[in-house]
Enzyme design. Sequence first.
Site, PDB file in Angstrom:
ATOM      1  N   SER A 178     114.570  45.665  20.025  1.00  0.00           N
ATOM      2  CA  SER A 178     113.638  45.276  18.968  1.00  0.00           C
ATOM      3  C   SER A 178     112.535  46.305  18.901  1.00  0.00           C
ATOM      4  CB  SER A 178     113.044  43.889  19.256  1.00  0.00           C
ATOM      5  OG  SER A 178     111.932  43.620  18.409  1.00  0.00           O
ATOM      6  N   TYR A 191     108.027  37.588  24.389  1.00  0.00           N
ATOM      7  CA  TYR A 191     109.133  38.269  23.718  1.00  0.00           C
ATOM      8  C   TYR A 191     108.964  39.785  23.822  1.00  0.00           C
ATOM      9  CZ  TYR A 191     112.226  39.785  19.925  1.00  0.00           C
ATOM     10  OH  TYR A 191     113.195  40.400  19.186  1.00  0.00           O
TER      11      TYR A 191
END
Length: 313
Positions: A178, A191
């Site tokens: 990501s 995250y």
Amino acid sequence: MALPSVMMLPLLVVIAAGIYYIYTEVIQFMSQSVVRNKVVVITDAVSGVGSELARLFHQGGARLVLCGTSWDKMESLYDSLTSGADPRVMFTPKLVLLDFSDMASMPEVVLEVVECYGCVDVLVCNSSMKLKAPVQSVSLELDRNIMDVNYFGPSALTKGILPTMISRRAGHILLVNSIQGRLAVPFRSSYAASKHAAQAFFDCLRAEVEEYGIVVSTISHTFINATAPPTTISPASKPLKGLAAFISSQLTHGVSPSALANEIVQTVNRKRKEVVLAHPIPRAALYLRSFFPSLLFSVVAAGVKDSALSEQM
């Protein structure tokens, strides 16, 4: 006889479109030839990206090992891939139950994955668990769950498969990560931390295994904009304001599953080591983080303060 100038632009557009079409067809053919007969393992194969990727590799003649947490969904994907498939060209996929949140099962899962074909040519680590919440509202247990799925799971699977690649002196390991593995955004602490950890692990791994002919790739993408959004844990969080909100919105200006799947295939084909699949604003933020970190920190912090003030008013 010279063409009128008014005709030049449409002609150039047609020529450019033709060249682009030929280029994409050639690249697609090359991608298929590269993975033909190769053993390709895909984690979270039932997700939007995973299923698109499975379809592309299956059409390219790869020997697929599809991993996921739901047997019913994997069987549905299996049926969609094998329905009407030519057995002379396409291999029947193998299915393996894999749940990164159950780390105790990893040794057995690794053994099952390797025993499917005796080796692995391409490993695609695609699984991800998302979270959006203020730091103080996230429990340590939830932090650990996210780290299991996003970091410990992929690293454990990679470590289990790595010896077979080293012994053959060949292989390709690809992490679908990501943009937040390189750029942290407020209210995504757990995250972003897990994605940073995964990025660092695979960066280190890349250098360590290069001598064995093993390629390690990472793809840093923005939000996956699927028709059915991925499951997200969303405790109440404060909205960002101003410029910080604009940057945040651009960071989540997503890519489609099909576009990301195609990028993964191209990365395997070209053996690229790092890919950033993002729009200009996230890319600019990455440069700010590297060269003008104080400016980026101020912008993001100001956005958080504005949101807190608006709630008090």
